[in-house]
Design an enzyme around this catalytic site. Structure first.
Site, mmCIF file in Angstrom:
data_model
loop_
_atom_site.group_PDB
_atom_site.id
_atom_site.type_symbol
_atom_site.label_atom_id
_atom_site.label_comp_id
_atom_site.label_asym_id
_atom_site.label_seq_id
_atom_site.Cartn_x
_atom_site.Cartn_y
_atom_site.Cartn_z
ATOM 1 N N LEU A 65 0.831 -1.206 0.000
ATOM 2 C CA LEU A 65 0.000 0.000 0.000
ATOM 3 C C LEU A 65 0.863 1.253 0.000
ATOM 4 C CD1 LEU A 65 -2.614 -1.242 2.624
ATOM 5 C CD2 LEU A 65 -2.882 -1.128 0.142
ATOM 6 N N PRO A 66 0.258 2.419 -0.300
ATOM 7 C CA PRO A 66 1.080 3.633 -0.428
ATOM 8 C C PRO A 66 1.811 4.055 0.850
ATOM 9 C CG PRO A 66 -1.063 3.944 -1.478
ATOM 10 C CD PRO A 66 -1.119 2.631 -0.757
ATOM 11 N N THR A 96 6.429 0.635 1.755
ATOM 12 C CA THR A 96 7.465 1.432 2.433
ATOM 13 C C THR A 96 6.753 2.416 3.351
ATOM 14 O OG1 THR A 96 8.891 1.281 0.501
ATOM 15 C CG2 THR A 96 9.424 2.990 2.100
ATOM 16 N N LYS A 171 15.494 0.120 4.660
ATOM 17 C CA LYS A 171 14.969 0.536 3.344
ATOM 18 C C LYS A 171 15.108 2.057 3.147
ATOM 19 C CE LYS A 171 12.194 1.072 -0.247
ATOM 20 N NZ LYS A 171 12.599 0.828 -1.603
ATOM 21 N N LYS A 246 8.264 11.027 -0.600
ATOM 22 C CA LYS A 246 7.699 10.406 0.613
ATOM 23 C C LYS A 246 8.796 9.706 1.422
ATOM 24 C CE LYS A 246 6.225 6.224 0.698
ATOM 25 N NZ LYS A 246 5.590 4.912 0.590
HETATM 26 P P1 NAD Z 1 0.596 2.296 -6.352
HETATM 27 O O1 NAD Z 1 0.009 3.587 -5.986
HETATM 28 O O2 NAD Z 1 0.808 1.935 -7.771
HETATM 29 O O3 NAD Z 1 -0.284 1.092 -5.694
HETATM 30 C C1 NAD Z 1 -0.942 1.157 -4.461
HETATM 31 C C2 NAD Z 1 -2.235 0.357 -4.588
HETATM 32 O O4 NAD Z 1 -2.850 0.269 -3.315
HETATM 33 C C3 NAD Z 1 -3.245 1.007 -5.523
HETATM 34 O O5 NAD Z 1 -3.671 0.068 -6.494
HETATM 35 C C4 NAD Z 1 -4.403 1.407 -4.588
HETATM 36 O O6 NAD Z 1 -5.665 1.347 -5.198
HETATM 37 C C5 NAD Z 1 -4.236 0.362 -3.502
HETATM 38 N N1 NAD Z 1 -4.873 0.725 -2.236
HETATM 39 C C6 NAD Z 1 -4.741 1.872 -1.523
HETATM 40 N N2 NAD Z 1 -5.459 1.796 -0.384
HETATM 41 C C7 NAD Z 1 -6.071 0.591 -0.381
HETATM 42 C C8 NAD Z 1 -6.930 -0.077 0.516
HETATM 43 N N3 NAD Z 1 -7.338 0.490 1.652
HETATM 44 N N4 NAD Z 1 -7.359 -1.323 0.200
HETATM 45 C C9 NAD Z 1 -6.948 -1.913 -0.947
HETATM 46 N N5 NAD Z 1 -6.119 -1.335 -1.847
HETATM 47 C C10 NAD Z 1 -5.694 -0.106 -1.563
HETATM 48 O O7 NAD Z 1 1.986 2.205 -5.529
HETATM 49 P P2 NAD Z 1 3.237 1.235 -5.824
HETATM 50 O O8 NAD Z 1 4.185 1.908 -6.758
HETATM 51 O O9 NAD Z 1 2.737 -0.139 -6.118
HETATM 52 O O10 NAD Z 1 3.931 1.278 -4.369
HETATM 53 C C11 NAD Z 1 3.394 0.577 -3.267
HETATM 54 C C12 NAD Z 1 4.390 0.662 -2.131
HETATM 55 O O11 NAD Z 1 5.652 0.129 -2.551
HETATM 56 C C13 NAD Z 1 4.669 2.116 -1.673
HETATM 57 O O12 NAD Z 1 4.799 2.115 -0.271
HETATM 58 C C14 NAD Z 1 5.995 2.448 -2.355
HETATM 59 O O13 NAD Z 1 6.749 3.420 -1.639
HETATM 60 C C15 NAD Z 1 6.681 1.102 -2.353
HETATM 61 N N6 NAD Z 1 7.698 0.901 -3.412
HETATM 62 C C16 NAD Z 1 7.453 1.282 -4.693
HETATM 63 C C17 NAD Z 1 8.426 1.075 -5.670
HETATM 64 C C18 NAD Z 1 8.202 1.471 -7.112
HETATM 65 O O14 NAD Z 1 9.179 1.440 -7.894
HETATM 66 N N7 NAD Z 1 6.979 1.831 -7.507
HETATM 67 C C19 NAD Z 1 9.651 0.484 -5.331
HETATM 68 C C20 NAD Z 1 9.868 0.084 -4.022
HETATM 69 C C21 NAD Z 1 8.869 0.298 -3.060
#
Ligand code: NAD
Length: 298
Positions: A65-66, A96, A171, A246
Site C-alpha cells: 500500500l502507499p 514502504t 529501506k 515520501k
Molecule cells: P501504487 O500507488 O501503484 O499502488 C498502491 C495500490 O494500493 C493502488 O492500487 C491502490 O488502489 C491500492 N490501495 C490503496 N489503499 C487501499 C486499501 N485500503 N485497500 C486496498 N487497496 C488499496 O503504488 P506502488 O508503486 O505499487 O507502491 C506501493 C508501495 O511500494 C509504496 O509504499 C511504495 O513506496 C513502495 N515501493 C514502490 C516502488 C516502485 O518502484 N513503484 C519500489 C519500491 C517500493
C-alpha cells in the site's frame, strides 16, 4: 502451497501477486481499483467484496500500500483484518512506511497471536515483474523463517535486518543514499555536457573510475545513454518522484528521532520537493537530471 491474500495491486503489488500465482499459491486479491483486481483474476486469482472477506481464510496476508496510514487502517481500523485473521496467520507488509507504524501493527497483531514482518522491497517495477526484488525484513527469527519461502517466489535476495521496523529503517537508509547518488550523478553528467563532453563517453569513463555507482551503471539519468531505463522513455514508469519525496520525508523524520546528522539527505529532500512542485511528481525520480539542464547564451 499456501492460501495467500494480497491487498494493494498497484505498480508493484500487481506483478508481485502474479508471481505468487505463477509459483502455484492459492491467491485471493483485493484493491479499491476494480481494473487492478480484474487483471489478477484474469491470471487465476480469486477476489472478494472487501479486504476482510478476502482475508477470512488466509494463512498469509501480504499488503503493498502507499503509506503508513493505509497499512494501519487495513489491519487495525474499523474494518481491520485483525478481527478476522486466525491465530498463527502471518502478515507480510511490503509497503514502504515509517518504522513506528510497522511496530504498532506488529504489537497489536501479536496480542492476537498473529505473526508480522515488515518486508519493504528494493528493485522497482522491473524487479517486481521479473520476480527479482530484494526484500528487507524486520521481525523475529521464526517470523523471518515463515516469510522466507513466500518471499522467494517474488524476490531473489531476502535479508533479515533485525526486529520489527528494522526492515523499514534499512529501506529508507538505502533510498536516502539512492537519492543522493542520483542527484550527484545528474549534476556531474550535466557539468560534463556543459563542457562539451558526450554523456555516453562521460558515463563510460566514470564507470571505470571512482565515481562508479548504481544510478550511473543501471539507471543512467541522461536520456539516450542507456536503453530500457526511464530516462530513455521520457521518464515514464519506474519509481515516481513523489514516492521518493515520501521516502525522504520518512528518512528525515527518522533522522530527527535518532539525532542523526543527514545533511546530504536533507538537501536531496529539498531538491526532490522543488522538482515535484515544478510538476514532475509523477515522473521517474531520475528526471531530477532535468533540474540541472539550462539554456545558456554563452
Ligand atoms: P501504487 O500507488 O501503484 O499502488 C498502491 C495500490 O494500493 C493502488 O492500487 C491502490 O488502489 C491500492 N490501495 C490503496 N489503499 C487501499 C486499501 N485500503 N485497500 C486496498 N487497496 C488499496 O503504488 P506502488 O508503486 O505499487 O507502491 C506501493 C508501495 O511500494 C509504496 O509504499 C511504495 O513506496 C513502495 N515501493 C514502490 C516502488 C516502485 O518502484 N513503484 C519500489 C519500491 C517500493
Amino acid at each position: 502451497m499456501a492460501k495467500i491474500t494480497f491487498i494493494g495491486l498497484g505498480n508493484m503489488g500487481g506483478p508481485m501477486a502474479a508471481n505468487l500465482i505463477g509459483a502455484g499459491h492459492e491467491v485471493c486479491v483485493f484493491d479499491l481499483v476494480p481494473d487492478a483486481v480484474n487483471e489478477l483474476t484474469g491470471k487465476g486469482a480469486t477476489t472478494a467484496k472487501s479486504a476482510q472477506l478476502a482475508a477470512r481464510n488466509a494463512e498469509i496476508v501480504i499488503s503493498m500500500l502507499p503509506a503508513g496510514k493505509h497499512v494501519i487502517d487495513l489491519y487495525l481500523g474499523e474494518q481491520g483484518l485483525i478481527n478476522v485473521l486466525s491465530e498463527g496467520a502471518l502478515v507480510i507488509d511490503s509497503s514502504t512506511i515509517d518504522a513506528a507504524s510497522a511496530q504498532k501493527v506488529a504489537g497489536s497483531l501479536a496480542q492476537h497471536q498473529i505473526q508480522f514482518v515488515d518486508a519493504p522491497v528494493s528493485g522497482g517495477v522491473g524487479g517486481a515483474i521479473a520476480g527479482t526484488l530484494t526484500f528487507i525484513v524486520g521481525g523475529s527469527k521464526s517470523e523471518f523463517s515463515s516469510a522466507q519461502p513466500i518471499l522467494s517466489a517474488m524476490g531473489k535476495n531476502i535479508f533479515h535486518a533485525g526486529d520489527h521496523g528494522a526492515g523499514q529503517i534499512a529501506k529508507i537508509c538505502n533510498n536516502m543514499l539512492l537519492s543522493v547518488l542520483m542527484v550527484g550523478t545528474s549534476e556531474a553528467l550535466q557539468m560534463g555536457i556543459d563542457n562539451g563532453l558526450d554523456p555516453k563517453v562521460m558515463s563510460d569513463i566514470m564507470l571505470q573510475s571512482s565515481g562508479r555507482n548504481w544510478t550511473l551503471e543501471l539507471y543512467n539519468p541522461c536520456p539516450g545513454v542507456s536503453d530500457n531505463v526511464p530516462s530513455s522513455n521520457d521518464y515514464q514508469g519506474g519509481f515516481m518522484v513523489d514516492l521518493m519525496k515520501k521516502d525522504l520525508g520518512l528518512a528525515m523524520d527518522t533522522a530527527i528521532k535518532s539525532h542523526s546528522s543527514t545533511p546530504m539527505g536533507a538537501l536531496a529532500q529539498s531538491l526532490y520537493g522543488i522538482h515535484s512542485s515544478q510538476g514532475h511528481g509523477k515522473q521517474d525520480f531520475s528526471s531530477i537530471f532535468k533540474m540541472f539542464g539550462h539554456n545558456t547564451d554563452k
